[in-house]
Design an enzyme around this catalytic site. Structure first.
Site, PDB file in Angstrom:
ATOM      1  N   MET A 174       0.817  -1.213   0.000  1.00 31.40           N
ATOM      2  CA  MET A 174       0.000   0.000   0.000  1.00 31.40           C
ATOM      3  C   MET A 174       0.855   1.269   0.000  1.00 31.40           C
ATOM      4  O   MET A 174       0.593   2.207  -0.753  1.00 31.40           O
ATOM      5  CB  MET A 174      -0.921   0.017   1.227  1.00 31.40           C
ATOM      6  CG  MET A 174      -2.059  -0.959   1.196  1.00 31.40           C
ATOM      7  SD  MET A 174      -3.222  -0.700   2.577  1.00 31.40           S
ATOM      8  CE  MET A 174      -2.174  -1.031   4.012  1.00 31.40           C
ATOM      9  N   LEU A 175       1.858   1.315   0.881  1.00 31.13           N
ATOM     10  CA  LEU A 175       2.665   2.520   0.980  1.00 31.13           C
ATOM     11  C   LEU A 175       3.474   2.737  -0.287  1.00 31.13           C
ATOM     12  O   LEU A 175       3.544   3.862  -0.804  1.00 31.13           O
ATOM     13  CB  LEU A 175       3.584   2.442   2.201  1.00 31.13           C
ATOM     14  CG  LEU A 175       4.555   3.618   2.374  1.00 31.13           C
ATOM     15  CD1 LEU A 175       3.806   4.949   2.424  1.00 31.13           C
ATOM     16  CD2 LEU A 175       5.408   3.429   3.619  1.00 31.13           C
ATOM     17  N   TYR A 188       7.852 -10.028  15.879  1.00 34.48           N
ATOM     18  CA  TYR A 188       7.815  -9.033  14.806  1.00 34.48           C
ATOM     19  C   TYR A 188       8.479  -7.735  15.254  1.00 34.48           C
ATOM     20  O   TYR A 188       9.312  -7.159  14.528  1.00 34.48           O
ATOM     21  CB  TYR A 188       6.370  -8.784  14.393  1.00 34.48           C
ATOM     22  CG  TYR A 188       6.200  -7.648  13.419  1.00 34.48           C
ATOM     23  CD1 TYR A 188       6.614  -7.775  12.093  1.00 34.48           C
ATOM     24  CD2 TYR A 188       5.622  -6.446  13.817  1.00 34.48           C
ATOM     25  CE1 TYR A 188       6.453  -6.741  11.192  1.00 34.48           C
ATOM     26  CE2 TYR A 188       5.459  -5.400  12.923  1.00 34.48           C
ATOM     27  CZ  TYR A 188       5.878  -5.547  11.614  1.00 34.48           C
ATOM     28  OH  TYR A 188       5.726  -4.502  10.725  1.00 34.48           O
ATOM     29  N   ASP A 193       5.231   0.751  15.303  1.00 32.77           N
ATOM     30  CA  ASP A 193       4.944   1.000  16.716  1.00 32.77           C
ATOM     31  C   ASP A 193       5.248  -0.225  17.575  1.00 32.77           C
ATOM     32  O   ASP A 193       5.394  -0.117  18.794  1.00 32.77           O
ATOM     33  CB  ASP A 193       3.469   1.371  16.893  1.00 32.77           C
ATOM     34  CG  ASP A 193       2.529   0.297  16.325  1.00 32.77           C
ATOM     35  OD1 ASP A 193       2.702  -0.074  15.156  1.00 32.77           O
ATOM     36  OD2 ASP A 193       1.625  -0.154  17.060  1.00 32.77           O
ATOM     37  N   THR A 199       5.578  -9.053   7.262  1.00 30.94           N
ATOM     38  CA  THR A 199       4.507  -8.401   8.016  1.00 30.94           C
ATOM     39  C   THR A 199       3.526  -9.380   8.642  1.00 30.94           C
ATOM     40  O   THR A 199       2.548  -8.938   9.253  1.00 30.94           O
ATOM     41  CB  THR A 199       3.739  -7.432   7.103  1.00 30.94           C
ATOM     42  OG1 THR A 199       3.232  -8.154   5.970  1.00 30.94           O
ATOM     43  CG2 THR A 199       4.650  -6.303   6.620  1.00 30.94           C
ATOM     44  N   TRP A 222      -1.058   1.083  12.051  1.00 27.95           N
ATOM     45  CA  TRP A 222      -2.477   1.040  11.707  1.00 27.95           C
ATOM     46  C   TRP A 222      -2.718   1.591  10.293  1.00 27.95           C
ATOM     47  O   TRP A 222      -3.622   2.392  10.062  1.00 27.95           O
ATOM     48  CB  TRP A 222      -3.304   1.822  12.735  1.00 27.95           C
ATOM     49  CG  TRP A 222      -3.351   1.227  14.106  1.00 27.95           C
ATOM     50  CD1 TRP A 222      -2.381   0.475  14.707  1.00 27.95           C
ATOM     51  CD2 TRP A 222      -4.401   1.360  15.067  1.00 27.95           C
ATOM     52  NE1 TRP A 222      -2.769   0.131  15.983  1.00 27.95           N
ATOM     53  CE2 TRP A 222      -3.997   0.660  16.245  1.00 27.95           C
ATOM     54  CE3 TRP A 222      -5.636   2.006  15.068  1.00 27.95           C
ATOM     55  CZ2 TRP A 222      -4.782   0.591  17.379  1.00 27.95           C
ATOM     56  CZ3 TRP A 222      -6.424   1.942  16.213  1.00 27.95           C
ATOM     57  CH2 TRP A 222      -5.999   1.233  17.355  1.00 27.95           C
ATOM     58  N   LYS A 281      11.875  -5.946  13.640  1.00 27.95           N
ATOM     59  CA  LYS A 281      11.839  -4.592  13.085  1.00 27.95           C
ATOM     60  C   LYS A 281      12.809  -3.668  13.828  1.00 27.95           C
ATOM     61  O   LYS A 281      13.402  -2.765  13.212  1.00 27.95           O
ATOM     62  CB  LYS A 281      10.421  -4.036  13.135  1.00 27.95           C
ATOM     63  CG  LYS A 281       9.443  -4.721  12.198  1.00 27.95           C
ATOM     64  CD  LYS A 281       9.816  -4.530  10.736  1.00 27.95           C
ATOM     65  CE  LYS A 281       9.539  -3.133  10.237  1.00 27.95           C
ATOM     66  NZ  LYS A 281       9.822  -2.981   8.786  1.00 27.95           N
TER      67      LYS A 281
END
Length: 288
Positions: free
Chosen positions: A20-21, A131, A108, A68, A154, A135
């Site tokens: 998406m990004l 996860y 986050d 992810t 989110w 990261k």
């Protein structure tokens, strides 16, 4: 953001091109960007990474490639670490050697989720799942090579499966929907984050950690109610529930609200309020 940052004239290379990004970054940058999917560039292959960077000679590299699958990472942490951690070192290192600015997209989940006020950029990291640990390893590799780390959370957008699309679908399938009301965070539109990344690079802000999330905060329950409202559906069809009723392999942080002091320090505005962004994004998110 209400006004798009000025158009960059630099060459951008974006990994994880199917997400998406990455999709919204390409839409934002147009011909200035090259986005490569995993089949086109497996970032775990250091030789392929080096060859790719030498071929494209980008001014900016944005690493959107990631493992992810949060729950799967609990039993396959080594595999997740290979993508989210180990692969970042050569990608960031080769970028630095070529003089390209490097941006690592993070999460986050590097924080404990135990707080009563937003986690600022310099807050102590303490991931509570695999996860988050993987990261965090990627963050360290990026920073050690003079790069940027942009933590987000989110995410939703037009180009992939996400919470908004799930709620729209469930609103058409079920009379009521149970959504957890004990996890706090910041819904973030990928188009807003793409604009913010361009703003960050164009401003020539100092490398370091920045929090790329919307302003304000809500819960998944509050987010779902706003989605139902925009659908013209009764928001009371969304019922609050506890995350304890949804047992999953990976523990989710209860509080994922991120502070935005880094933007102020750089003289830049943060991303707009999550509710304003959702309303602006709505025409692109509807699945009519």
């Amino acid at each position: 953001m209400d006004a798009a940052p000025r158009r960059t004239m630099m060459r951008w290379l974006i990994t994880g091109g199917g997400g998406m990004l990455a999709t919204d970054l390409v839409r934002r940058l147009g011909g200035d960007a090259v986005a490569l999917s995993r089949t086109e560039l497996d970032i775990r292959d250091a030789n392929a990474v080096k060859a790719c960077l030498l071929a494209h000679r980008p001014d900016v590299v944005v690493n959107c490639a990631a493992w992810t699958a949060v729950d799967d990472a609990e039993s396959r942490e080594d595999e997740a670490l290979a993508v989210n951690g180990h692969a970042v070192e050569p990608l960031a290192g080769f970028s630095a050697k070529l003089g390209a600015r490097f941006v690592q997209i993070s999460t986050d989940y590097v924080f404990s989720g135990v707080a009563d006020h937003p986690f600022e950029e310099d807050a102590t990291t303490a991931p509570i799942n695999a996860y988050g640990r993987t990261k965090l390893a990627g963050e360290r590799a990026a920073l050690e090579n003079g790069g940027y780390v942009v933590r987000t959370a989110w995410l939703y957008g037009a180009a992939g499966p996400n919470f908004v699309h799930t709620m729209i679908r469930l609103a058409g399938e079920r009379r009521t929907v149970d959504v957890v009301d004990d996890q706090h965070g910041q819904p973030t539109w990928t188009a807003d984050l793409a604009d913010q990344l361009v703003l960050l690079i164009d401003s020539r802000a100092e490398p370091g950690v920045y929090h790329g999330t919307s302003s304000g905060q809500t819960t998944w329950y509050g987010f779902a109610r706003e989605i139902f409202t925009l659908l013209g559906a009764d928001p009371d069809r969304v019922r609050p529930t506890s995350s304890g009723l949804f047992v999953r392999p990976a523990t989710r942080p209860a509080y994922s609200v991120l502070g935005h002091a880094g933007w102020a320090k750089a003289g830049l505005p943060p991303i707009r309020d999550w509710r304003h962004a959702l309303h602006a994004a709505w025409s692109q998110l509807r699945m009519d």
